[in-house]
Scaffold this active site. Structure first.
Site, mmCIF file in Angstrom:
data_model
loop_
_atom_site.group_PDB
_atom_site.id
_atom_site.type_symbol
_atom_site.label_atom_id
_atom_site.label_comp_id
_atom_site.label_asym_id
_atom_site.label_seq_id
_atom_site.Cartn_x
_atom_site.Cartn_y
_atom_site.Cartn_z
ATOM 1 N N SER A 10 -58.040 -23.113 14.075
ATOM 2 C CA SER A 10 -56.932 -24.078 14.186
ATOM 3 C C SER A 10 -55.858 -23.517 15.105
ATOM 4 C CB SER A 10 -56.342 -24.361 12.797
ATOM 5 O OG SER A 10 -55.711 -23.199 12.280
ATOM 6 N N GLU B 249 -67.732 -16.979 13.204
ATOM 7 C CA GLU B 249 -68.218 -16.363 14.432
ATOM 8 C C GLU B 249 -69.392 -15.421 14.140
ATOM 9 O OE1 GLU B 249 -65.046 -15.977 13.165
ATOM 10 O OE2 GLU B 249 -64.423 -17.799 14.202
ATOM 11 N N ARG C 145 -53.781 -30.929 7.533
ATOM 12 C CA ARG C 145 -54.172 -30.582 8.906
ATOM 13 C C ARG C 145 -55.539 -31.190 9.193
ATOM 14 N NH1 ARG C 145 -53.630 -24.572 9.646
ATOM 15 N NH2 ARG C 145 -52.218 -24.829 11.401
ATOM 16 N N ASN D 285 -59.917 -12.306 5.461
ATOM 17 C CA ASN D 285 -61.126 -11.466 5.512
ATOM 18 C C ASN D 285 -61.121 -10.736 6.839
ATOM 19 O OD1 ASN D 285 -61.712 -14.459 6.434
ATOM 20 N ND2 ASN D 285 -63.101 -13.149 7.605
HETATM 21 N N1 HPA Z 1 -63.185 -16.822 11.264
HETATM 22 C C1 HPA Z 1 -62.741 -18.054 11.544
HETATM 23 N N2 HPA Z 1 -61.958 -18.738 10.721
HETATM 24 C C2 HPA Z 1 -61.610 -18.143 9.576
HETATM 25 C C3 HPA Z 1 -62.032 -16.867 9.221
HETATM 26 C C4 HPA Z 1 -62.877 -16.161 10.123
HETATM 27 O O1 HPA Z 1 -63.294 -15.017 9.891
HETATM 28 N N3 HPA Z 1 -61.498 -16.592 8.002
HETATM 29 C C5 HPA Z 1 -60.755 -17.671 7.657
HETATM 30 N N4 HPA Z 1 -60.820 -18.626 8.591
#
Ligand code: HPA
Length: 265
Positions: free
Chosen positions: A205, A186, A85, A228
């Site tokens: 994505s 973020e 990707r 997470n």
């Molecule tokens: N935020 C954005 N992208 C991600 C996250 C997240 O907390 N965890 C895995 N990819």
């Protein structure tokens, strides 16, 4: 400027030549945590380094796989697995981001399965939980569509395919995916914004790819692995290592789930 659909057609022709498979029926983009699905869904007929296919490049992120596989499913259909990707944050432009999806469509694929690893906003989701994407909010301020291309995005993530996935695992929850530009995670305030505007999943994505897949007429199934809880929802800082680890821990389980879903499509 080269037409992106011509590049996709060239890529599809090269895949047909190198794999010996003239047409594929279904395509998958395997994001963080989903790679093992490729080993479970059927018999690999060809593995092609993505760099041999027009328009593809090696991925920039450790943990992402740079190959394209042609797989014969038990029902005799062929799946194209995109392990490479290109993310929006790599800065190669949105055409490159959606090239895999357009190539998949050009190989004949009618179904596009988009998977990713993402952050969860719902506190009940533990890391390792797979979630169906029910809709998205595109926060990249970009689009793969060029010019006056007005395309309907209602039922973008097919209700039919979500229902079918739930027949395999009734416990599958759904959520709205917010695509941020990344590559930074973020802020907690941005996560609260995402929550307030109706988001449940945050990632970098999928939304742009889904738009391109719809433009090409494919039916879309979107799946996020919650690696997470999103920033500020979980109390500890986020790390890429943690994301990869959660992916590894869940990989066998969610890949088996995806393999079973594919037998029903
Ligand atoms: N935020 C954005 N992208 C991600 C996250 C997240 O907390 N965890 C895995 N990819």
């Amino acid at each position: 400027m080269t037409n992106p659909f011509d590049v996709a057609a060239e890529a599809a022709a090269k895949i047909a030549e190198l794999s010996g498979i003239a047409n594929h029926d279904i395509a998958l983009t395997l994001g963080s945590g989903w790679a093992k699905a490729a080993d479970l869904i059927g018999e690999t007929v060809a593995t092609i380094p993505a760099t041999q296919i027009p328009g593809f490049s090696a991925p920039a992120v450790a943990g992402h796989v740079a190959s394209i596989r042609s797989i014969k499913l038990p029902n005799g259909k062929f799946a194209l697995v995109l392990g490479a990707r290109t993310h929006y944050y790599e800065g190669h432009g949105v055409r490159r981001v959606v090239h895999g999806v357009r190539t998949a469509a050009a190989t004949g694929a009618k179904t596009m399965i988009l998977t990713n690893g993402a952050g969860g906003i719902k506190e009940t989701w533990k890391p390792g939980t797979p979630v169906l994407i029910s809709d998205h909010i595109n926060l990249t301020a970009d689009s793969p569509l060029e010019g006056a291309t007005f395309i309907d995005l209602t039922d973008l993530y097919s209700k039919r395919l979500r229902d079918l996935a739930k027949t395999v695992d009734q416990s599958l929850d759904e959520g709205v995916y917010c695509q941020f530009r990344g590559p930074h995670y973020e802020t907690p305030a941005e996560v609260q914004m995402a929550k307030h505007i109706g988001g449940h999943i945050v990632g970098m994505s999928t939304a742009l790819e889904a738009i391109a897949a719809r433009q090409s007429g494919m039916e879309i199934l979107g799946l996020s692995l919650i690696t997470n809880l999103a920033a500020g929802i979980q109390k500890t800082p986020l790390s890429h290592a943690e994301v990869l680890e959660a992916g590894r821990d869940a990989e066998a389980r969610i890949s088996a789930l995806l393999a079973e879903i594919i037998t029903k499509i």
